[in-house]
Design a protein around this motif. Sequence first.
Motif, PDB file in Angstrom:
ATOM      1  N   TRP A 340      71.106  27.949   0.503  1.00  0.00           N
ATOM      2  CA  TRP A 340      72.345  28.299  -0.173  1.00  0.00           C
ATOM      3  C   TRP A 340      72.061  29.027  -1.491  1.00  0.00           C
ATOM      4  CZ3 TRP A 340      77.156  29.075   0.978  1.00  0.00           C
ATOM      5  CH2 TRP A 340      78.080  29.236  -0.050  1.00  0.00           C
ATOM      6  N   ILE A 341      71.054  28.580  -2.225  1.00  0.00           N
ATOM      7  CA  ILE A 341      70.675  29.260  -3.466  1.00  0.00           C
ATOM      8  C   ILE A 341      70.295  30.709  -3.167  1.00  0.00           C
ATOM      9  CG2 ILE A 341      68.944  29.330  -5.312  1.00  0.00           C
ATOM     10  CD1 ILE A 341      68.866  26.230  -5.106  1.00  0.00           C
ATOM     11  N   GLU A 342      69.507  30.904  -2.115  1.00  0.00           N
ATOM     12  CA  GLU A 342      69.104  32.254  -1.733  1.00  0.00           C
ATOM     13  C   GLU A 342      70.317  33.088  -1.321  1.00  0.00           C
ATOM     14  OE1 GLU A 342      66.211  35.186  -1.342  1.00  0.00           O
ATOM     15  OE2 GLU A 342      65.999  33.137  -2.087  1.00  0.00           O
ATOM     16  N   HIS A 343      71.243  32.465  -0.601  1.00  0.00           N
ATOM     17  CA  HIS A 343      72.462  33.153  -0.184  1.00  0.00           C
ATOM     18  C   HIS A 343      73.281  33.595  -1.396  1.00  0.00           C
ATOM     19  CE1 HIS A 343      76.176  33.974   2.047  1.00  0.00           C
ATOM     20  NE2 HIS A 343      76.817  33.155   1.226  1.00  0.00           N
ATOM     21  N   CYS A 344      73.446  32.714  -2.370  1.00  0.00           N
ATOM     22  CA  CYS A 344      74.228  33.048  -3.571  1.00  0.00           C
ATOM     23  C   CYS A 344      73.593  34.207  -4.334  1.00  0.00           C
ATOM     24  CB  CYS A 344      74.352  31.831  -4.472  1.00  0.00           C
ATOM     25  SG  CYS A 344      75.434  30.540  -3.818  1.00  0.00           S
ATOM     26  N   LEU A 345      72.269  34.182  -4.456  1.00  0.00           N
ATOM     27  CA  LEU A 345      71.586  35.251  -5.176  1.00  0.00           C
ATOM     28  C   LEU A 345      71.717  36.583  -4.427  1.00  0.00           C
ATOM     29  CD1 LEU A 345      68.356  33.350  -6.313  1.00  0.00           C
ATOM     30  CD2 LEU A 345      70.352  33.929  -7.701  1.00  0.00           C
ATOM     31  N   ASN A 346      71.620  36.533  -3.108  1.00  0.00           N
ATOM     32  CA  ASN A 346      71.728  37.763  -2.312  1.00  0.00           C
ATOM     33  C   ASN A 346      73.130  38.347  -2.348  1.00  0.00           C
ATOM     34  OD1 ASN A 346      69.042  37.624  -1.561  1.00  0.00           O
ATOM     35  ND2 ASN A 346      69.459  36.586   0.383  1.00  0.00           N
ATOM     36  N   GLU A 347      74.141  37.461  -2.361  1.00  0.00           N
ATOM     37  CA  GLU A 347      75.532  37.916  -2.262  1.00  0.00           C
ATOM     38  C   GLU A 347      76.217  38.025  -3.619  1.00  0.00           C
ATOM     39  OE1 GLU A 347      76.772  38.927   0.580  1.00  0.00           O
ATOM     40  OE2 GLU A 347      74.896  38.389   1.600  1.00  0.00           O
ATOM     41  N   GLY A 348      75.493  37.740  -4.689  1.00  0.00           N
ATOM     42  CA  GLY A 348      76.093  37.823  -6.015  1.00  0.00           C
ATOM     43  C   GLY A 348      77.097  36.736  -6.309  1.00  0.00           C
ATOM     44  N   LEU A 349      76.958  35.572  -5.671  1.00  0.00           N
ATOM     45  CA  LEU A 349      77.870  34.453  -5.871  1.00  0.00           C
ATOM     46  C   LEU A 349      77.361  33.548  -6.986  1.00  0.00           C
ATOM     47  CD1 LEU A 349      78.453  33.514  -2.115  1.00  0.00           C
ATOM     48  CD2 LEU A 349      79.925  34.918  -3.590  1.00  0.00           C
ATOM     49  N   PRO A 350      78.255  32.878  -7.697  1.00  0.00           N
ATOM     50  CA  PRO A 350      77.808  31.960  -8.760  1.00  0.00           C
ATOM     51  C   PRO A 350      77.107  30.745  -8.165  1.00  0.00           C
ATOM     52  CG  PRO A 350      80.181  31.766  -8.421  1.00  0.00           C
ATOM     53  CD  PRO A 350      79.730  32.937  -7.595  1.00  0.00           C
ATOM     54  N   LEU A 351      76.128  30.223  -8.892  1.00  0.00           N
ATOM     55  CA  LEU A 351      75.413  29.031  -8.465  1.00  0.00           C
ATOM     56  C   LEU A 351      76.073  27.795  -9.048  1.00  0.00           C
ATOM     57  CD1 LEU A 351      71.714  30.217  -8.889  1.00  0.00           C
ATOM     58  CD2 LEU A 351      72.809  29.566  -6.756  1.00  0.00           C
ATOM     59  N   ARG A 352      76.328  26.809  -8.198  1.00  0.00           N
ATOM     60  CA  ARG A 352      76.941  25.561  -8.634  1.00  0.00           C
ATOM     61  C   ARG A 352      75.962  24.816  -9.529  1.00  0.00           C
ATOM     62  NH1 ARG A 352      80.863  21.797  -7.307  1.00  0.00           N
ATOM     63  NH2 ARG A 352      80.206  19.617  -7.302  1.00  0.00           N
ATOM     64  N   THR A 353      76.491  24.207 -10.598  1.00  0.00           N
ATOM     65  CA  THR A 353      75.609  23.553 -11.576  1.00  0.00           C
ATOM     66  C   THR A 353      75.880  22.066 -11.729  1.00  0.00           C
ATOM     67  OG1 THR A 353      77.122  24.073 -13.394  1.00  0.00           O
ATOM     68  CG2 THR A 353      75.387  25.670 -12.900  1.00  0.00           C
ATOM     69  N   ARG A 354      76.711  21.480 -10.850  1.00  0.00           N
ATOM     70  CA  ARG A 354      77.063  20.060 -11.017  1.00  0.00           C
ATOM     71  C   ARG A 354      76.628  19.254  -9.806  1.00  0.00           C
ATOM     72  NH1 ARG A 354      83.298  19.867 -12.361  1.00  0.00           N
ATOM     73  NH2 ARG A 354      82.806  17.690 -12.770  1.00  0.00           N
ATOM     74  N   PHE A 355      76.401  17.963 -10.051  1.00  0.00           N
ATOM     75  CA  PHE A 355      76.116  17.051  -8.955  1.00  0.00           C
ATOM     76  C   PHE A 355      77.379  16.820  -8.141  1.00  0.00           C
ATOM     77  CE2 PHE A 355      72.682  15.837 -11.861  1.00  0.00           C
ATOM     78  CZ  PHE A 355      71.612  15.843 -10.982  1.00  0.00           C
ATOM     79  N   PRO A 356      77.236  16.448  -6.844  1.00  0.00           N
ATOM     80  CA  PRO A 356      78.429  16.187  -6.026  1.00  0.00           C
ATOM     81  C   PRO A 356      79.176  14.966  -6.531  1.00  0.00           C
ATOM     82  CG  PRO A 356      76.465  15.459  -4.872  1.00  0.00           C
ATOM     83  CD  PRO A 356      76.005  16.186  -6.096  1.00  0.00           C
ATOM     84  N   ARG A 357      80.496  15.034  -6.475  1.00  0.00           N
ATOM     85  CA  ARG A 357      81.314  13.933  -6.977  1.00  0.00           C
ATOM     86  C   ARG A 357      82.250  13.379  -5.910  1.00  0.00           C
ATOM     87  NH1 ARG A 357      80.817  13.650 -12.467  1.00  0.00           N
ATOM     88  NH2 ARG A 357      79.931  15.460 -13.475  1.00  0.00           N
ATOM     89  N   SER A 358      82.163  13.901  -4.701  1.00  0.00           N
ATOM     90  CA  SER A 358      83.048  13.405  -3.642  1.00  0.00           C
ATOM     91  C   SER A 358      82.304  13.387  -2.334  1.00  0.00           C
ATOM     92  CB  SER A 358      84.294  14.289  -3.527  1.00  0.00           C
ATOM     93  OG  SER A 358      83.931  15.595  -3.165  1.00  0.00           O
ATOM     94  N   GLU A 359      82.791  12.624  -1.406  1.00  0.00           N
ATOM     95  CA  GLU A 359      82.184  12.490  -0.093  1.00  0.00           C
ATOM     96  C   GLU A 359      83.168  12.945   0.985  1.00  0.00           C
ATOM     97  OE1 GLU A 359      79.004  11.277   0.890  1.00  0.00           O
ATOM     98  OE2 GLU A 359      78.707  11.788  -1.200  1.00  0.00           O
ATOM     99  N   ARG A 360      82.686  13.778   1.875  1.00  0.00           N
ATOM    100  CA  ARG A 360      83.471  14.160   3.060  1.00  0.00           C
ATOM    101  C   ARG A 360      82.594  14.005   4.272  1.00  0.00           C
ATOM    102  NH1 ARG A 360      85.846  19.970   2.243  1.00  0.00           N
ATOM    103  NH2 ARG A 360      86.416  19.549   4.400  1.00  0.00           N
ATOM    104  N   ARG A 361      83.165  13.585   5.365  1.00  0.00           N
ATOM    105  CA  ARG A 361      82.380  13.318   6.549  1.00  0.00           C
ATOM    106  C   ARG A 361      82.097  14.611   7.299  1.00  0.00           C
ATOM    107  NH1 ARG A 361      84.819   7.803   9.280  1.00  0.00           N
ATOM    108  NH2 ARG A 361      84.399   6.434   7.515  1.00  0.00           N
TER     109      ARG A 361
END
Length: 366
Positions: A340-361
Motif C-alpha cells: 500500500w505504501i508503494e501504491h500511494c507513492l506511485n499514485e501520488g496518494l497521501p500516506l496514512r500516519t495514524r494507528f487503526p482505531r476501529s475494527e471491521r470484519r
Amino acid sequence: MSDNLKRYCAIKKALISLRPTEPKGNQARHINTLAMIVAGVIGSQKCHLPAIAKKVPSDAKPQNRVRKMERFMDNDAIDCKKYYLPYADTLIRNLPPGPLVLIMDGSEVGRDCVMLSLNVVYKKRALPLCWIVVKGKKGHLPQDTHIELLEQAAKIIPQQRRVIFLGDGEFDGTKLLETLQSQGWDYVCRTAKNVVLTEDAQRFSPQDLILERGERLELPDVGFTAKEYGPVLVSIVWEPSWDEPLILVSNLDFLEEAYHFYQRRFRIETFFSDQKSRGFYLGHSHISNTSHLHRLLIGLCLAYLWIVCMGAWVVQTGRVALIHRTDRCDWSLFHLGLNWIEHCLNEGLPLRTRFPRSERRRKCVG
C-alpha cells in the motif's frame, strides 16, 4: 516531492503526533533522526545503514547520513522508554477489547547477539512491545532477564485488561511463573516431558503416563517441579500427526482453554521472519554491540508497527482490491502495508500516519 521525502514526512508526522508532548531541543533532533531510520528502513527494506542512507531525503552526502545514524545508535540518552514505549502505549490503547495475548521469545540478531522480545498478538501478527539484546547464541536466558522484560511491559499494560502470557519451554521457570501470577496475568507455557509433578504426595512426570496419539490428558491442581510450585494445571495434548505430545503448564482452569491460547504462540515467528528474511534482513547485520542493536531495533520495530497497522487499515477500509487480487487475500498485513505504501507513492496518494482505531470484519491472511 520525491518518494523518499513523502515517506519521511509521513513518518515524522506520525512519530510527533503520537507523542504525549511536542518534542523540543535534543529530543526533537533525535525524533528527526529516528524518522530518517524508519523511513530508510521501509524504503530500502534493509537494516544496513548505507542502504538506509540511500533512501533518506537529505542534502548531505550518504556517508554523512550514515554517521548521523551511527551517532544516534551510540547515544546513551536514546532508550526505549523515551523513544519507543510511548508508541507501544498508543498501540495497546487502540487494540480491540478483549484479552491481550503476549508472547515472549528470543532470536539471534546481528553478530553473536540475541534479542529477547515480548510481543502482543494482533490478528495473525505479533507486534513488539519491548525487548532486550544480550551477547550470546540462541538458548535459554536467565529468568531474571525474562522478568526484567516482563516488568518493562507491565508499565504500559492497563490493569483492567486481562493478559495471557505465552512462552515455549524456555519460559517455564517457577520464578517467572510466580511473577506472572503476582501480576495477575494468566499464562500458558510449554514444559518438558520429564518435569517433576506432585499429586496427593506422589511424584511423577508426564513421560510416566500412558498416552496415545489423538489423546488429551488434563492434570489439574498439581505441584510443578521439585519445588512443588502451584497448584497449576498441566495439560498433555498429542495430535495424531505429531511425533510426541505437547505438555503445557498453566494457571488457567481447563486444558481446552490453555491449548486454544497456546496455539497463538507461533505468531511471534512471523515477527522474527519479517525482521529477517522476509523483511529487513536483520539476521544479516554485522553489528555486535548490543546497545547499538537495541537502538537500531527502535527504528526497525517502529517501521514494523507502521507497516502492519497500515496493512490493517487497508483491510478495514476495503482497499485490498486496489493492490491485490479480488477473489481472496493471501498477503499478510505486513506485505499489504508495504504494497500500500508503494501504491500511494506511485499514485501520488497521501500516506496514512495514524494507528487503526476501529475494527471491521474481513477475511485476510495476517
